[in-house]
Design a protein around this motif. Structure first.
Motif, mmCIF file in Angstrom:
data_model
loop_
_atom_site.group_PDB
_atom_site.id
_atom_site.type_symbol
_atom_site.label_atom_id
_atom_site.label_comp_id
_atom_site.label_asym_id
_atom_site.label_seq_id
_atom_site.Cartn_x
_atom_site.Cartn_y
_atom_site.Cartn_z
ATOM 1 N N LYS A 46 0.853 -1.408 -0.195
ATOM 2 C CA LYS A 46 0.145 0.075 0.064
ATOM 3 C C LYS A 46 0.768 1.424 0.044
ATOM 4 C CE LYS A 46 -3.771 2.145 2.222
ATOM 5 N NZ LYS A 46 -4.511 2.073 3.342
ATOM 6 N N LYS A 47 1.919 1.306 0.573
ATOM 7 C CA LYS A 47 2.992 2.257 0.839
ATOM 8 C C LYS A 47 4.205 1.869 0.307
ATOM 9 C CE LYS A 47 0.433 5.387 3.927
ATOM 10 N NZ LYS A 47 0.671 6.246 4.980
ATOM 11 N N THR A 48 5.126 2.922 0.122
ATOM 12 C CA THR A 48 6.687 2.514 -0.059
ATOM 13 C C THR A 48 7.374 3.148 1.034
ATOM 14 O OG1 THR A 48 8.519 2.855 -1.538
ATOM 15 C CG2 THR A 48 7.175 4.605 -1.528
ATOM 16 N N THR A 51 9.671 8.074 -0.692
ATOM 17 C CA THR A 51 8.908 8.712 -1.433
ATOM 18 C C THR A 51 9.281 10.114 -1.726
ATOM 19 O OG1 THR A 51 6.747 8.979 -2.757
ATOM 20 C CG2 THR A 51 6.892 9.520 -0.598
ATOM 21 N N LYS A 66 4.353 5.463 -4.891
ATOM 22 C CA LYS A 66 3.292 5.424 -3.951
ATOM 23 C C LYS A 66 3.549 6.336 -2.836
ATOM 24 C CE LYS A 66 2.645 0.538 -4.783
ATOM 25 N NZ LYS A 66 2.741 -0.805 -4.260
#
Length: 119
Positions: A46-48, A51, A66
């Protein structure tokens, strides 16, 4: 495609390691609940971990990433915004998973901070 795959493999692998070390990590991190949630969000994709900082005015000209937990750089003042733009450009152009590893190691205490999220 290979860069995205490399980034996702790093995210997944590091999230597995942090998840397995969480009982020890739990003792060291300031915001335990948020850190656990972030680890799970990265683990499921869902996330990295890393970013672009949303304060960068030129963020739309960069390849899409992401939502993330950590940033390559943080802006303390208006003058730092120009530096952010340059650092993000270099991060995107020269991406390698070792850059994310370095950021994750250097900023490990920020993993639980809710103010580092965006979006």
């Amino acid at each position: 495609p290979s860069t995205k795959r490399s980034k996702r493999l790093f995210d997944f692998g590091s999230a597995v390691i942090l998840f397995s070390l969480y009982p020890l990590y739990f003792l060291l991190i300031p915001e335990k609940k948020n850190a656990f949630v972030h680890i799970l969000q990265v683990l499921v994709g869902k996330k990295t971990w890393v970013t672009y900082n949303p304060q960068d005015p030129a963020i739309t000209s960069l390849p899409a990433l992401k939502k993330g937990i950590l940033y390559p750089a943080y802006a303390e003042s208006e003058a730092d915004l120009i530096r952010l733009e340059h650092l993000h450009y270099v991060y995107a152009r020269d991406y390698h998973w070792t850059t994310d590893l370095s950021i994750l190691i250097n900023q490990w205490k920020r993993i639980g901070q809710s103010n580092t999220q965006h979006g």
